[in-house]
Design an enzyme around this catalytic site. Structure first.
Site, PDB file in Angstrom:
ATOM      1  N   SER A   1       1.108  -6.669   0.792  1.00 46.14           N
ATOM      2  CA  SER A   1       1.043  -7.622   1.905  1.00 46.14           C
ATOM      3  C   SER A   1       1.060  -9.081   1.496  1.00 46.14           C
ATOM      4  CB  SER A   1      -0.210  -7.354   2.747  1.00 46.14           C
ATOM      5  OG  SER A   1      -0.087  -6.141   3.433  1.00 46.14           O
TER       6      SER A   1
ATOM      7  N   LYS B   1       3.915 -10.932   2.775  1.00 45.94           N
ATOM      8  CA  LYS B   1       3.962 -11.458   4.142  1.00 45.94           C
ATOM      9  C   LYS B   1       3.929 -12.994   4.162  1.00 45.94           C
ATOM     10  CE  LYS B   1       1.796  -7.454   6.535  1.00 45.94           C
ATOM     11  NZ  LYS B   1       1.826  -6.386   5.548  1.00 45.94           N
TER      12      LYS B   1
ATOM     13  N   TYR C   1      11.178  -4.371   5.570  1.00 41.75           N
ATOM     14  CA  TYR C   1       9.737  -4.591   5.422  1.00 41.75           C
ATOM     15  C   TYR C   1       9.174  -3.810   4.232  1.00 41.75           C
ATOM     16  CZ  TYR C   1       4.757  -4.124   6.484  1.00 41.75           C
ATOM     17  OH  TYR C   1       3.387  -4.108   6.388  1.00 41.75           O
TER      18      TYR C   1
ATOM     19  N   TYR D   1      -7.000  -9.201   6.262  1.00 43.28           N
ATOM     20  CA  TYR D   1      -7.232  -8.098   7.191  1.00 43.28           C
ATOM     21  C   TYR D   1      -8.416  -8.418   8.105  1.00 43.28           C
ATOM     22  CZ  TYR D   1      -4.232  -6.014   3.671  1.00 43.28           C
ATOM     23  OH  TYR D   1      -3.222  -5.774   2.800  1.00 43.28           O
TER      24      TYR D   1
ATOM     25  N   VAL E   1      -2.783  -4.502  -0.550  1.00 45.82           N
ATOM     26  CA  VAL E   1      -3.485  -3.300  -0.993  1.00 45.82           C
ATOM     27  C   VAL E   1      -3.143  -2.901  -2.423  1.00 45.82           C
ATOM     28  CG1 VAL E   1      -3.886  -2.278   1.277  1.00 45.82           C
ATOM     29  CG2 VAL E   1      -1.768  -1.764   0.040  1.00 45.82           C
TER      30      VAL E   1
END
Lengths: 304, 304, 304, 304
Positions: free
Chosen positions: D63, D66, D188, D240, D258
């Site tokens: 992530s 992102k 993605y 998160y 993660v």
């Protein structure tokens, strides 16, 4: 550009927004406040103050009181308070019961109503009369004897307080309130009904920019780490369900109230308070957010 | 097989389940009830009655009272009551606030707690003392003078009533309660604290199997259509979040209470009431549901 | 009054409602169906049939297919199917993901989309081509060779099937689908795209009123208990988030589809099917529900 | 204390935490990473770099990608991207469908999975092959030719990608994805499967500490205001459902993955990246958060 010039420019630029938005009207006493009021005050850590507009007019501080209640509770009780209230953004309206039910009565953070009720409950374990205590503290910290609870507003909050009563009874049913629900509610409404001016709020909030030590009284109310924690909470949770947008636009820790006030801090430099009663759809002062955004843009000051 | 033989067989078969499950213990007065009690009583529309076990021992009817409150409100006020409470299964626990918030304070149906509070509020607009009114009505309809509110249980409900207080205050904040919250709650707790036996409940519920006309007093409390509507509601919403399972296994309209009672109706034939205090995980009498399932299986009677 | 006269009266009375409501338009093939169609057909267990209006015009059965898929799965696999799908009303829209997430991918019942996808997945474990299997079964049970999948509708469902794909992938991520997601979806869309008339549907549904034995073919597809269970599910969950209202007004187990069809059963007497494409805001045929309500009122037939 | 000494102390202090927590195991390729890895690298805006531990070992950035996808999209498309994705903390798990359904397919922010899928969709409108584009950009910005997509991880993500497929199909059904769902998902998953080291990530993130201009390549990818906005988002939404806790403990904008990596920025001073595969219960690197907390405490650096 010096700060006074900067404030004058901000005032000039924000003028078209003053009076826009909707004045909070869920209780009559708030609905009567004239929409076109505007004040903005800086309190630098060296003691200098700058202001424009209605900086000395008292208004209902409402949820801005949640910051001060948290200062008193965290300062006195330390980390144990986090056993009963979280530190995460809620992603939900400030008075929602949904998340509270899914999360078994532990509010997400101390700045949503449920979380502030828990903080109030902690204070009721510390002080016989937490409202008097908070007012006395605010008088000292703002160097102003006129800070007081507006009894009419407090009574009106109580008369229209069913949503908060629902939150409190729900948490009581989960075992997350110690004091009687009625006392928690009354104390909470008292805190919301405190009247202060932009200047007074900027002073009282200055300790948050100063590692927990009040530049007014010289007293240390929080450890350096605790002061940083509260600033972090203001940034992530201080402006209802618009905290992301506020961080995005303004880039400062801030706490707003439906009376139209917003207290913000620039760590190690100053605290500042803006007030204008017209609210945007998410409950933050429309002209107030605008003014803070212009202030950080023009001054180049931001935590990011 | 005649009904008495049938009941004897059901009693025999259900014996291993009696005493199983958990007796409601959220208030002390309920927790003291011996788990191994069991009673089952039929009241046929021609007046014949059959029973096994503790059919004449009074117990706390709890949510079974919601049916009778609805009979009084719907009978007196008609369709207008549906403006403030729905008629759909909730798909949620009986005391959840989540759906109530998403649906703006209009409860899904009159058999979840929030819905029963609205019905209570309607009754407070009709009667000076709805608790006395309901008790008097139940005495007449069950031909039993001993029906009464258990004051200890009512006080205990109130002392542990924060979850219901949360529901009531929330609905008040949405404008969906007229009477003061405290009066609504007290009246609601009174209704839940009524004590009756299986025989008395079967009698009082017989009008629901008889197109709204009481076979005991001969009075018509509901139109035929209204009686059918309440039976439909019992089937879809009468056993908390296990209504589908109850319809599936038992196949009759029923309304349960955490005291361990379940009132069921077989349209145009009889009403029946079972009682056993041990509850299954969803709050319905474990042996009670078992007994009703066996009764419908053995008798071949079902609405499906 | 005999049934034909009754149907004529119902037809007359319901006329002002025909053409009202909104024809489903989420896929083009459905949007083209003329709104003013109406048919109502009874199939009595002794074989007599009565009808008014467009009883022999085929339409897209859509979610009515969920009943037949359940008949095949429950009949072949028995109680084990309930390990992966519940039997409770959902209290939520038919295609909601919210409850599915809170309940870890176990759908509430077989009549919401997620539940029907699980039933489809069970059928994929039984048959190489469950769509062909279901069509063959429906042809036999409706004594009509023309029952078929409308390929254009099936393709259109698939092209607009992202919401159902979201449900299926979510359940797959929870381990509650065995077959590949794409196969489950295609089979499900095929089932929804079956075209049948009121007469054909009434025939195929007659086994539900007859303890699981088809009066057409004489075959027993369900045990008596299973047939009752499906009827109970239709009553509590058969008409989307309006099951309570349908039970309230019509008082019969029913299953609706967005094509405007509703299959209902009167246990031990008859099955009936109504069709009119205009839908009420909750997705049930507006004139169809109206017609069923009048039929039960005029005939005095109801399960309550 | 100079930075290298500081890093050595942090490394020493954090040692007991290395290897603790749970290595992500939802795909086999991630589960194989040795838990006891740890690296921490600083990249100062003047070009100096300091590191301890496994700073040059590549890991799956997951992530953290992102942030870079957002840099490319916001830099190229500007404010219009916010029409399809919000800027508020979600108060929910990173892959929840609940809020997405209540908010009609508009994800709360670009750092939850649904929001990143929308950003990916924007990039698919800009570039024929956004994965190749992002890799090329990261190679230049990290001055490292070895940055690449791990094909095994990308395939494994896809094979276990049902939850993300559910999110994507749901948004497609709401009209909030333009490209085909499969392409969005594949792109993605490619982004998540990029492998980089702490040093490479710290370099690539340095532009966020430098008003949008890369100190590596000298190119300006974002306006000053946009760079601040991304930092604000990292603070409020980057870790998160633990963003509040991270702001509280670490006090820096950060984005975790993660794979165990966390990229953080200290505006106008440096970017830093920590990596250790063991995750805390909310999915952030356990030793990584610990190390960042110690770094800010020991250095006295914090934005608050």
């Amino acid at each position: 550009m010096d700060y006074q010039d900067l404030l004058d420019v901000v005032h000039q630029e924000v003028r078209p927004h003053i009076g826009k938005g909707r004045v909070a009207d869920y209780i009559p006493a708030l609905a009567r406040v004239p929409a076109e009021r505007f004040g903005l005050c800086l309190h630098l850590l060296d003691g200098r103050e700058y202001g424009v507009g209605d900086v000395d007019e008292a208004f209902s501080i409402q949820s801005v009181s949640k910051v001060f209640a948290l200062v008193l509770a965290l300062g006195a009780l330390g980390e144990q308070i986090w056993q009963r209230v979280g530190r995460e953004p809620s992603g939900n309206p400030f008075n929602s019961l949904v998340q509270l039910e899914y999360e078994h009565g532990i509010p997400r953070n101390p700045f949503i109503n449920a979380g502030a009720l828990v903080i109030t409950d902690w204070l009721l374990g510390l002080h016989a009369d937490p409202s008097a205590e908070l007012v006395a503290w605010l008088r000292r910290e703002s160097a102003s004897a006129r800070v007081a609870i507006d009894a009419e507003v407090a009574a009106s909050e109580r008369a229209h307080g069913d949503r908060n009563a629902a939150l409190a009874h729900f948490m009581k049913s989960c075992g997350n309130l110690q004091a009687p629900v009625e006392r928690v509610l009354q104390t909470y409404f008292d805190h919301c009904a405190i009247r202060m001016s932009c200047r007074e709020l900027a002073r009282a909030g200055a300790l948050l920019a100063n590692h927990g030590r009040s530049p007014i009284t010289g007293e240390s109310w929080l450890t350096r780490s605790q002061a940083k924690q509260i600033a972090a909470l203001m940034l992530t949770c201080g402006t209802y369900d618009a905290a992301g947008d506020f961080a995005f636009r303004v880039g400062l820790p801030g706490k707003s109230g439906v009376g139209g006030g917003i207290l913000a801090v620039i760590p190690q430099r100053m605290s500042l308070c803006v007030w204008s009663p017209g609210l945007d759809p998410r409950g933050n002062s429309l002209a107030g957010v605008e003014a803070l955004e212009r202030f950080t843009t023009l001054s180049g000051i931001s935590i990011f």
